[in-house]
Motif scaffolding. Structure first.
Motif, PDB file in Angstrom:
ATOM      1  N   TYR A 147       0.824  -1.205   0.000  1.00 28.41           N
ATOM      2  CA  TYR A 147       0.000   0.000   0.000  1.00 28.41           C
ATOM      3  C   TYR A 147       0.861   1.259   0.000  1.00 28.41           C
ATOM      4  O   TYR A 147       1.997   1.244   0.463  1.00 28.41           O
ATOM      5  CB  TYR A 147      -0.906   0.031   1.229  1.00 28.41           C
ATOM      6  CG  TYR A 147      -2.000  -1.006   1.178  1.00 28.41           C
ATOM      7  CD1 TYR A 147      -3.235  -0.709   0.600  1.00 28.41           C
ATOM      8  CD2 TYR A 147      -1.792  -2.282   1.683  1.00 28.41           C
ATOM      9  CE1 TYR A 147      -4.229  -1.669   0.538  1.00 28.41           C
ATOM     10  CE2 TYR A 147      -2.769  -3.241   1.629  1.00 28.41           C
ATOM     11  CZ  TYR A 147      -3.997  -2.933   1.049  1.00 28.41           C
ATOM     12  OH  TYR A 147      -4.977  -3.874   0.994  1.00 28.41           O
ATOM     13  N   GLU A 148       0.270   2.307  -0.529  1.00 25.49           N
ATOM     14  CA  GLU A 148       0.946   3.603  -0.495  1.00 25.49           C
ATOM     15  C   GLU A 148       0.130   4.540   0.402  1.00 25.49           C
ATOM     16  O   GLU A 148      -1.092   4.586   0.295  1.00 25.49           O
ATOM     17  CB  GLU A 148       1.023   4.163  -1.909  1.00 25.49           C
ATOM     18  CG  GLU A 148       1.766   5.474  -1.985  1.00 25.49           C
ATOM     19  CD  GLU A 148       1.823   5.991  -3.419  1.00 25.49           C
ATOM     20  OE1 GLU A 148       2.926   6.313  -3.859  1.00 25.49           O
ATOM     21  OE2 GLU A 148       0.774   6.082  -4.071  1.00 25.49           O
ATOM     22  N   THR A 149       0.815   5.254   1.268  1.00 25.41           N
ATOM     23  CA  THR A 149       0.143   6.223   2.128  1.00 25.41           C
ATOM     24  C   THR A 149       0.227   7.602   1.480  1.00 25.41           C
ATOM     25  O   THR A 149       1.285   7.991   0.996  1.00 25.41           O
ATOM     26  CB  THR A 149       0.821   6.264   3.508  1.00 25.41           C
ATOM     27  OG1 THR A 149       0.856   4.939   4.040  1.00 25.41           O
ATOM     28  CG2 THR A 149       0.072   7.160   4.470  1.00 25.41           C
ATOM     29  N   VAL A 150      -0.897   8.301   1.449  1.00 27.67           N
ATOM     30  CA  VAL A 150      -0.924   9.640   0.847  1.00 27.67           C
ATOM     31  C   VAL A 150      -1.308  10.642   1.926  1.00 27.67           C
ATOM     32  O   VAL A 150      -2.323  10.486   2.603  1.00 27.67           O
ATOM     33  CB  VAL A 150      -1.941   9.697  -0.322  1.00 27.67           C
ATOM     34  CG1 VAL A 150      -2.000  11.096  -0.912  1.00 27.67           C
ATOM     35  CG2 VAL A 150      -1.556   8.680  -1.390  1.00 27.67           C
ATOM     36  N   ILE A 151      -0.457  11.663   2.105  1.00 31.55           N
ATOM     37  CA  ILE A 151      -0.647  12.594   3.219  1.00 31.55           C
ATOM     38  C   ILE A 151      -0.680  14.041   2.742  1.00 31.55           C
ATOM     39  O   ILE A 151       0.130  14.436   1.894  1.00 31.55           O
ATOM     40  CB  ILE A 151       0.517  12.443   4.247  1.00 31.55           C
ATOM     41  CG1 ILE A 151       0.629  10.993   4.716  1.00 31.55           C
ATOM     42  CG2 ILE A 151       0.335  13.382   5.438  1.00 31.55           C
ATOM     43  CD1 ILE A 151       2.003  10.637   5.203  1.00 31.55           C
ATOM     44  N   GLY A 152      -1.602  14.786   3.267  1.00 35.84           N
ATOM     45  CA  GLY A 152      -1.616  16.235   3.071  1.00 35.84           C
ATOM     46  C   GLY A 152      -1.697  16.895   4.439  1.00 35.84           C
ATOM     47  O   GLY A 152      -2.266  16.326   5.376  1.00 35.84           O
ATOM     48  N   LEU A 153      -1.111  18.078   4.577  1.00 36.29           N
ATOM     49  CA  LEU A 153      -1.092  18.725   5.890  1.00 36.29           C
ATOM     50  C   LEU A 153      -1.806  20.075   5.862  1.00 36.29           C
ATOM     51  O   LEU A 153      -1.823  20.755   4.832  1.00 36.29           O
ATOM     52  CB  LEU A 153       0.355  18.955   6.350  1.00 36.29           C
ATOM     53  CG  LEU A 153       1.249  17.730   6.511  1.00 36.29           C
ATOM     54  CD1 LEU A 153       2.680  18.159   6.782  1.00 36.29           C
ATOM     55  CD2 LEU A 153       0.741  16.835   7.625  1.00 36.29           C
ATOM     56  N   GLY A 191       0.537   1.702  -6.897  1.00 36.81           N
ATOM     57  CA  GLY A 191       0.319   1.728  -8.343  1.00 36.81           C
ATOM     58  C   GLY A 191      -1.052   2.260  -8.744  1.00 36.81           C
ATOM     59  O   GLY A 191      -1.265   2.658  -9.882  1.00 36.81           O
ATOM     60  N   GLN A 192      -1.998   2.272  -7.793  1.00 36.22           N
ATOM     61  CA  GLN A 192      -3.335   2.773  -8.130  1.00 36.22           C
ATOM     62  C   GLN A 192      -3.310   4.293  -8.266  1.00 36.22           C
ATOM     63  O   GLN A 192      -2.666   4.988  -7.479  1.00 36.22           O
ATOM     64  CB  GLN A 192      -4.321   2.366  -7.031  1.00 36.22           C
ATOM     65  CG  GLN A 192      -5.749   2.841  -7.288  1.00 36.22           C
ATOM     66  CD  GLN A 192      -6.680   2.465  -6.147  1.00 36.22           C
ATOM     67  OE1 GLN A 192      -6.820   1.289  -5.809  1.00 36.22           O
ATOM     68  NE2 GLN A 192      -7.305   3.468  -5.540  1.00 36.22           N
ATOM     69  N   GLN A 193      -3.989   4.810  -9.284  1.00 35.38           N
ATOM     70  CA  GLN A 193      -4.008   6.246  -9.528  1.00 35.38           C
ATOM     71  C   GLN A 193      -4.951   6.970  -8.571  1.00 35.38           C
ATOM     72  O   GLN A 193      -4.623   7.994  -7.997  1.00 35.38           O
ATOM     73  CB  GLN A 193      -4.445   6.524 -10.980  1.00 35.38           C
ATOM     74  CG  GLN A 193      -3.294   6.458 -11.972  1.00 35.38           C
ATOM     75  CD  GLN A 193      -2.222   7.513 -11.677  1.00 35.38           C
ATOM     76  OE1 GLN A 193      -2.516   8.687 -11.552  1.00 35.38           O
ATOM     77  NE2 GLN A 193      -0.976   7.057 -11.545  1.00 35.38           N
ATOM     78  N   GLN A 194      -6.162   6.400  -8.454  1.00 39.42           N
ATOM     79  CA  GLN A 194      -7.208   7.056  -7.689  1.00 39.42           C
ATOM     80  C   GLN A 194      -6.879   7.074  -6.188  1.00 39.42           C
ATOM     81  O   GLN A 194      -6.385   6.097  -5.635  1.00 39.42           O
ATOM     82  CB  GLN A 194      -8.518   6.301  -7.905  1.00 39.42           C
ATOM     83  CG  GLN A 194      -9.741   7.148  -7.645  1.00 39.42           C
ATOM     84  CD  GLN A 194     -10.976   6.273  -7.517  1.00 39.42           C
ATOM     85  OE1 GLN A 194     -10.990   5.108  -7.904  1.00 39.42           O
ATOM     86  NE2 GLN A 194     -12.021   6.856  -6.957  1.00 39.42           N
ATOM     87  N   LEU A 195      -7.148   8.197  -5.545  1.00 39.66           N
ATOM     88  CA  LEU A 195      -6.866   8.313  -4.115  1.00 39.66           C
ATOM     89  C   LEU A 195      -7.877   7.519  -3.298  1.00 39.66           C
ATOM     90  O   LEU A 195      -9.031   7.400  -3.685  1.00 39.66           O
ATOM     91  CB  LEU A 195      -6.927   9.779  -3.686  1.00 39.66           C
ATOM     92  CG  LEU A 195      -5.807  10.696  -4.195  1.00 39.66           C
ATOM     93  CD1 LEU A 195      -6.137  12.143  -3.902  1.00 39.66           C
ATOM     94  CD2 LEU A 195      -4.473  10.321  -3.570  1.00 39.66           C
ATOM     95  N   GLY A 196      -7.439   6.993  -2.162  1.00 40.35           N
ATOM     96  CA  GLY A 196      -8.346   6.304  -1.262  1.00 40.35           C
ATOM     97  C   GLY A 196      -9.194   7.302  -0.468  1.00 40.35           C
ATOM     98  O   GLY A 196      -9.017   8.511  -0.585  1.00 40.35           O
TER      99      GLY A 196
END
Lengths: 95, 475
Positions: B3-9, B203-208
């Protein structure tokens, strides 16, 4: 435009209003007529007109960063229905 | 599955102005409750707010330092929500025309430098403080903080790990410190952050689906919160469940986040233009005036330390991470110390002593440190004696040369004096001399050690070595 009971309940929740069944029904009619009134604006062609946030014609009204004594605490708290320890008291908030 | 973690602050920084954003109440921290309030910051009917010009200046400074474009026409808006920390029932903020937009900052990531997009920086007012009294079942409200100016820095979802998020936070903090527009004291709440986080199969484009975490009070808490929340989300997906979009509260003691939703939370901020405040028009002259007055920023200092002073990347990064230390370093070098030696002291021994003494300020001037360093360069102080001198300056700051003299710390560089020690030791240790002659280098160390002992650590070790070599060659 039709207003649903859900919409009435949602707006009531935002406004912290408790409406009974009958009042909700009346609100449906009231809100529909309010929206219909405002909808008249949609008849105008506004595509070329910039949104207006202010009509004063003023801009950049500033104050310099200078601090001055605040109000006396007792004066500020004078209208508070409940107070203690120099603070306003409100019902306990649970997070 | 990976999995990839996507973070915004979303980073809130209280601006270091003297007065509040719309009134002249003081912004000083720690005053008795409700002693810094007035009808304006408590939202009494009939009052008119007037914007503090410095708030705009500071926001523009932050925007320029973070590569943003500065708006030419900004306005302020009301963000409506009903909570007792906000006496007006709305927060004056900015909605669609923030002061700064479309910036970026570069951080060091595992794959080299990485650009992190900054969506916007806007100005707004802080809210009051709530103190929950569990015993009596009440909440006490202190409005001193109400109306303290804030900037909110919102990033793009460009961060991929807790480590990157921490690095970004540190970069932002050091920039704000260099600009001197915020105290950045997390323990006093002058720098706070909310974390938006989602996970997706690699690898998935769409954000969770993302959650927002609040109540993060330190950079290390941010790291723990991100790690815990991404694990929680991955576990949900692995178990075939879905992540629910929600606001969660981080509990750093329990090391866990909790859902904050309550049945009353109908979230709809109903932003609308603030009718009591006029537009902010920032002409390009204003912007260039601020641009020309910006101080040197950590990034450019670091480059200077690498190219001009030949410091290592890690040392340079360490020095610039604190403005105080970096300023002190510049001052020490300016007073004639070698940059490399100054860096060594300011990265190693001095921070250690600061922690030991429980202070953030070096109590003596940079001139004294420079002088101490020069004394070691000239050979009149050994490095251990220099350490003792510096520690003494922490307790009683005064001229290092006087301290060295008083405490008998000056290194003995006089050949005759050192020779006397060496001859004495050789005489007393014939066995060691024999060993040296038969090629056992270990014995050299023993002799040097004995000379140091006799001289109470003051003999110049290089001189001992040289004299010892000379004597043995003669014998």
């Amino acid at each position: 435009m039709r207003i649903t009971t859900e919409q009435v309940r949602y707006v009531a929740a935002l406004s912290k209003l408790k409406l009974n069944e009958k009042e909700q029904q009346r609100m449906i009619e009231d809100m529909a007529s309010i929206i219909a009134f405002a909808d008249q604006l949609n008849e105008l062609e506004t595509g070329e007109i910039k949104p207006t946030a202010q009509t004063l014609g003023l801009f950049n009204v500033f104050r310099e960063d200078e601090s001055a004594p605040s109000y006396e605490r007792e004066v500020m708290l004078a209208n508070a229905p409940e107070k203690d320890d120099g603070c306003y008291l409100v019902p306990k908030l649970i997070e | 599955m990976r999995y990839e973690t996507v973070i915004g602050l979303e980073i809130h920084a209280e601006l270091a102005t003297k007065s509040k954003i719309y009134c002249s109440c003081s912004t000083e921290f720690g005053a008795a409750p409700n002693t810094h309030t007035c009808p304006i910051c408590t939202g009494m009917p009939g009052t008119l707010p007037v914007l503090n010009k410095k708030v705009v200046d500071y926001a523009v400074m932050a925007g320029l330092a973070m590569n943003c474009s500065i708006t030419e026409y900004g306005k302020q808006d009301r963000k409506n929500y009903f909570y007792p920390d906000l006496p007006k029932s709305y927060q004056t903020s900015q909605f669609d025309q923030p002061v700064c937009q479309n910036g970026y900052l570069e951080i060091a990531s595992e794959n080299g430098p990485k650009k992190i997009g900054i969506t916007r920086i806007h100005i707004e007012e802080d809210a009051g403080k709530l103190i929950h009294d569990d015993l009596r079942g009440y909440t006490l409200v202190d409005y001193n903080r109400c109306g303290v100016p804030l900037i909110e820095i919102v990033t793009e979802p460009d961060l991929r790990s807790a480590k990157e998020a921490k690095c970004f936070l540190e970069t932002v903090k050091s920039i704000l410190e260099y600009l001197e527009i915020s105290d950045c004291k997390m323990q006093e709440g002058s720098l706070r952050c909310d974390v938006n986080i989602s996970v997706r199969p690699a690898g998935q484009q769409q954000l969770g689906v993302r959650t927002e975490m609040k109540n993060i009070n330190s950079f290390s808490a941010a790291v723990r919160a991100i790690e815990s929340e991404s694990e929680r989300q991955i576990d949900l997906l692995e178990a075939g469940k879905t992540v629910i979009r929600a606001t969660r509260r981080w509990d750093d003691v329990k090391n866990q986040s909790f859902d904050m939703r309550s049945k009353e939370q109908a979230h709809d901020y109903r932003y609308f233009p603030e009718p009591d405040l006029v537009p902010i028009v920032i002409d390009r002259q204003w912007v260039s005036r601020i641009k020309n007055s910006l101080p040197e920023l950590p990034d450019s200092r670091k480059k200077k330390y690498l190219s001009k002073y030949g410091l290592s990347d890690a040392d340079a990064a360490q020095l610039v991470s604190s403005k105080k230390i970096s300023d002190y370093f510049e001052d020490t070098v300016g007073n004639g110390a070698s940059p490399k030696l100054a860096a060594n002291w300011l990265i190693g021994e001095i921070p250690k002593l600061l922690r030991k003494k429980g202070t953030e300020e070096i109590p003596f001037c940079a001139e004294y440190l420079a002088k101490t360093i020069q004394m070691t360069e000239k050979g009149s102080l050994s490095s251990s004696a220099a350490k003792a001198v510096i520690e003494e300056m922490f307790d009683r700051p005064r001229d290092p040369e006087n301290i060295a003299k008083e405490k008998g710390l000056l290194q003995i560089n006089d050949e005759a004096a050192v020779m006397a020690f060496v001859e004495k030791v050789i005489e007393e240790n014939p066995q060691a001399v024999k060993e040296i002659k038969s090629g056992k280098d270990k014995a050299v160390g023993f002799i040097v050690g004995q000379v140091m002992r006799y001289s109470k650590g003051r003999a110049n070790p290089q001189l001992i070595n040289k004299l010892l070599k000379d004597i043995l060659a003669e014998k």
